[in-house]
Scaffold this active site. Structure first.
Site, mmCIF file in Angstrom:
data_model
loop_
_atom_site.group_PDB
_atom_site.id
_atom_site.type_symbol
_atom_site.label_atom_id
_atom_site.label_comp_id
_atom_site.label_asym_id
_atom_site.label_seq_id
_atom_site.Cartn_x
_atom_site.Cartn_y
_atom_site.Cartn_z
ATOM 1 N N ASP A 521 -46.459 83.182 27.680
ATOM 2 C CA ASP A 521 -45.839 82.419 26.595
ATOM 3 C C ASP A 521 -46.851 81.403 26.067
ATOM 4 O O ASP A 521 -47.919 81.196 26.645
ATOM 5 C CB ASP A 521 -44.589 81.721 27.159
ATOM 6 N N GLU A 524 -50.368 81.156 21.400
ATOM 7 C CA GLU A 524 -50.903 81.237 20.038
ATOM 8 C C GLU A 524 -52.342 80.683 19.914
ATOM 9 O O GLU A 524 -53.049 81.194 19.012
ATOM 10 C CB GLU A 524 -49.974 80.493 19.073
#
Length: 937
Positions: A521, A524
């Site tokens: 997770d 980005e």
């Protein structure tokens, strides 16, 4: 002449020489002949494909510049006549900067046309006020030469562009890689530029019979690509000038239709609007919201042409990017780095386009069977005992579950590779218990490594620092941001040494908690501050001359500085690759630790991600519209080559209602990746907490999913083997049915199973589109004959509408509460006869978890056929795994009349026949490894 050959002929200035003999059949322009008509300039009299370049080609090239009265009015002085030649829908934006109110002075300083629309241009929505005139300077194609496999050209710009450091000379490479794939690359002719390190297979020979033809405009330069069979123009880049500066690259094309899909990751309908719509590709941590750039970047689109053909275009570029769509129809790519590296896939049907795309980016990994079971998670179990209590409740109600997950609350102070020794003291015992019951354990892992550790040493940070494995500032020091649990450094997965360190950390943790899969997770990468604790330094990496329409208006918004240094390049180039690189490192580590197929779900993704991980659609909300948006989301990722995809069932944030969660569990049972997950401080939403009626409905639909695991697993085999989609839009199977082109409230599993979920509250019916043909109710076998129409179907709260397409054979199985239990049960083959009483299906079977079973031959593959009232099962490849499983029942839908008898391998067999034309033969007891035939007379 061979359609793969290309004529290189005289321009108005000189002859271009061939490096290979000129193919027979090419017509060469005679010296002194009249020049050909211009397309914004001069169209080169050369082509790939047989036949003369007719006037229609030239007309299609100059369509944008046809004399036409501009619709609507304008404000201010009367524009120059050349500006009035451009219809509103064909105005390509010359001033896309969103932070600037475009004035006539600013526009004309770029040499562009200015016509102020009577409508406000706020937010750059609508017709651009500033647009390119027909004679705006661009590049000229100075030379074009043949090589054995390709064409190489030189592009020259004689007038400077308006962005700094525009590049004067460009190199053009064109490779006719296959009959259905074309590769066009434009880059700096003199200096190397950053290119995405994707291992793309290279063609070993030139395409012999391509289904496309290719033309070039010489001055200004442009590409015109046509489908030979229909003459449809797929690309025409003469519609606007090519811009190629150091940090601003732009190329535009006309489109042959408005049916455009892909270009992720975004939240919205499957079919994109071309009404002045801009899609930004820059990985960003934000709850899925319309119009925002989200977690991943996929610069690939699929376009449906009139008549049902399809093609796809992939721009291999990882820099910040936006794609502007306009109603011409037309499309503009804008990126702020790298090169223009295009692959075009000619299909001609949409399934083939996606297969051809994955031949370039790589086919997805084969998941373990347990990955296709039901997964359960929440942030906020509070303890391992609280987690265990939910697992036991699921078992108590005999609700299927294959994997239990934990969010970040399992960690000690939210630090990776740790678990809370008090609240999660029994975690190792929980995992052991899961394994004893044929279940698996998955936990979350973030790429941010805590840099402040009040309890002394923290090996992941200390060792990473010692080895120099973190992203660095421009000053060479570790870049410090803020994620969990506070100040953090970020692992540099572009460094091969980081992969080894990542493996060692996972090995240490696995020795205490033997997890089975990983949820990566925040990759980005996410950052709770913009850039770093010190901000970002001044300069054109963090403040480029042009910033695409990213959320936050800054490349560093909620992530690290674009100027951060990584082993392979600067973060400016690598940002969109971060999740892919982490997934690659994680998959390698899991293989080394467990020796089995890795299971990874990643938030951030990039092309080729399917080779290493699946994806979930992020931090959605417990709302009805979020449930709907999950369908175009999962279908888009099917196009992107990531078939293992799903959304958080019942929603992540907010509290669900019983009705919403029941309907969502029905839909989510048909996500390829099915996980119920919600956040802390909200009501629990696992099936056990609801009323008996809702709980039973959820259990029943999960049992339906588990009964279909053999079918679903076989679909994943075909995805792994050749790039087939698993969850599939209806138009993939019915591309000539225009009614399917905008459908995204239903979907198919493979070609055979139609899923029509309820997506609205308070209803007991659902209206869905049923394509032409006979469709059978999955549960009863009753048939529906459709002419291709919207049908209203009964849908009480406990019911999900599933229909089997005629001509299909689905392998199903008696469901258990885990995939491990299910795979030992007898199979039931469901035959859905076509109007001609034929059907086909197949089954892939292996041990469900070993590496490379297909590649090593450790599998069974069976094909099922029905023709002339005879069902045959043929074993095309066998393995010992199949000997432990039996085929117990054969159900045949659509048998027109009561048979007099049924013969199994020539021996009469008892059967049942219902009024709805369903023939059932039970107690077959045939080993899966044995072929057989069954005939009804």
């Amino acid at each position: 002449m061979s359609r793969g050959d290309t004529c290189i002929t005289r321009t108005m200035k000189s002859y271009q020489k061939l490096t290979t003999p000129q193919p027979a059949g090419c017509q060469v322009e005679e010296e002194g002949a009249a020049p050909m008509p211009p397309a914004r300039g001069r169209m080169a009299p050369c082509w790939v494909g047989s036949g003369l370049l007719v006037a229609a080609v030239l007309l299609s090239t100059i369509t944008v510049w046809v004399l036409r009265q501009v619709s609507g009015g304008w404000l201010g002085p009367t524009p120059p006549p050349k500006c009035l030649l451009v219809p509103e829908s064909h105005r390509f934006d010359c001033y896309p900067e969103r932070q600037v109110v475009v004035t006539q002075e600013l526009c004309e300083s770029r040499g562009c046309c200015f016509i102020q629309s009577p409508l406000p241009a706020e937010g750059k929505q609508g017709v651009p006020w500033c647009f390119y005139p027909p004679d705006f300077p661009s590049y000229t194609l100075e030379s074009l030469n043949q090589t054995a496999l390709s064409m190489v050209g030189l592009l020259v710009r004689r007038e400077k562009a308006y962005y700094p450091r525009d590049i004067e000379m460009l190199r053009l490479d064109v490779e006719f890689e296959t009959d259905t794939r074309l590769h066009i690359k434009i880059t700096d002719a003199a200096n190397p530029r950053y290119e995405v390190p994707l291992d793309v297979p290279r063609a070993m020979k030139r395409a012999e019979n391509p289904i496309y033809s290719l033309n070039f405009s010489w001055d200004p330069f442009g590409v015109l690509l046509r489908r030979t069979a229909t003459g449809t123009v797929l690309l025409n880049t003469t519609v606007a000038p090519l811009i190629f500066a150091d940090q601003f690259l732009q190329i535009s094309t006309s489109l042959p239709s408005r049916f455009l899909y892909g270009l992720g990751e975004h939240r919205g309908s499957l079919l994109h609007s071309l009404d002045w719509n801009t899609l930004t590709l820059w990985a960003r941590d934000v709850a899925p919201t319309e119009s925002f750039n989200l977690y991943g970047a996929h610069p690939f689109y699929l376009l449906m042409e009139e008549g049902g053909d399809a093609h796809g275009v992939f721009l291999l570029n990882s820099n910040a990017m936006e794609v502007a769509l306009q109603p011409a129809p037309g499309l503009t790519w804008r990126t702020i780095g790298g090169v223009l590296d295009f692959y075009v896939f000619l299909g001609p049907d949409p399934n083939m386009v996606i297969q051809q795309y994955q031949q370039v980016i790589g086919f997805p990994a084969m998941p373990p069977l347990w990955a296709l079971g039901f997964h359960l998670c929440r942030w906020g179990y509070g303890s391992s005992n609280g987690t265990w209590q939910t697992v036991r409740a699921m078992r108590n109600y005999q609700i299927p579950q294959d994997a239990q997950w934990n969010d970040i609350d399992y960690m000690d102070g939210y630090r990776d590779f740790t678990f809370d020794s008090q609240k999660f003291a029994s975690l190792p015992s929980l995992v052991e218990d899961l394994h004893k019951h044929g279940q698996r354990y998955v936990m979350i892992l973030d790429p941010g490594i805590s840099s402040t550790n009040p309890h002394g040493s923290y090996w992941p940070f200390d060792e990473g620092l010692r080895r120099g494995l973190f992203l660095n500032t421009t000053q060479g020091q570790p870049l410090i941001g803020k994620v969990w649990p506070g100040y953090t450094a970020f692992a540099d997965f572009s460094n091969p040494d980081t992969h080894q360190w990542w493996l060692e950390n996972l090995q240490h943790f696995h020795a205490h908690v033997p997890f089975d899969g990983l949820w990566i997770d925040m990759n980005e990468p996410s950052n709770f501050m913009d850039g770093s604790e010190d901000g970002c330094p001044p300069g054109e990496l963090d403040s480029p001359p042009y910033t695409p329409a990213v959320l936050g208006d800054s490349l560093s918004s909620k992530t690290v500085c674009a100027s951060a240094k990584q082993k392979a390049s600067v973060h400016y180039n690598l940002h969109n690759l971060y999740g892919l690189m982490e997934a690659k490192a994680t998959a390698s580590a899991l293989i080394q630790i467990r020796g089995k197929r890795p299971f990874i779900i990643s938030r951030s993704t990039f092309p080729s991600q399917g080779r290493y991980s699946g994806h979930w659609l992020g931090d959605n909300r417990s709302q009805w519209k979020d449930m709907y948006y999950s369908i175009p989301g999962l279908l888009s990722f099917s196009l992107f080559g990531i078939p293992l995809v799903g959304a958080d069932i019942c929603g992540f944030s907010g509290s669900t209602s019983e009705e919403l969660c029941t309907r969502w569990m029905q839909l989510g049972a048909f996500y390829p990746f099915a996980r119920n997950h919600n956040t802390q401080n909200e009501k629990a939403q696992d099936p056990t907490v609801f009323s008996p009626a809702a709980r039973t409905a959820m259990k029943d639909v999960l049992l339906t999913r588990y009964s279909l695991l053999p079918f679903l697993y076989t679909l994943f085999h075909h995805a792994h083997l050749q790039g087939d989609t698993v969850a599939r839009p209806l138009f993939f199977e019915f591309p000539q049915d225009v009614a399917t082109l905008g459908l995204d409230r239903q979907f198919l599993w493979g070609r055979s199973l139609l899923v029509t979920p309820v997506l609205e509250p308070g209803v007991d019916s659902v209206t869905g589109y049923v394509p032409q043909g006979t469709w059978y109710d999955f549960y009863t076998g009753s048939s529906v004959n459709s002419s291709g129409e919207m049908l209203k179907m009964s849908a009480p709260l406990e019911h999900l509408n599933l229909h089997i397409r005629e001509g299909s054979i689905l392998p199903t199985q008696k469901p258990g509460t885990t995939s491990e239990e299910t795979r030992g049960n007898p199979l039931r083959l469901i035959v859905a006869l076509s109007s001609s009483a034929t059907a086909w299906g197949d089954l892939f079977w292996d041990d469900g978890e070993s590496l490379d079973t297909f590649e090593r031959g450790s599998y069974s593959y069976l094909v099922f056929n029905v023709t002339q009232n005879i069902f045959t099962s043929t074993v095309l490849h066998g393995s010992t795994e199949a000997t432990n499983v039996t085929i117990g029942t054969l159900s045949i839908f659509g048998v027109q009349k009561l048979p007099s008898k049924v013969l199994l391998n020539g021996q009469e067999k008892p059967f049942s026949y219902l009024d709805n034309q369903v023939l059932t033969v039970s107690d077959l007891g045939i080993s899966l490894s044995q072929g057989f035939s069954l005939q009804w007379l």
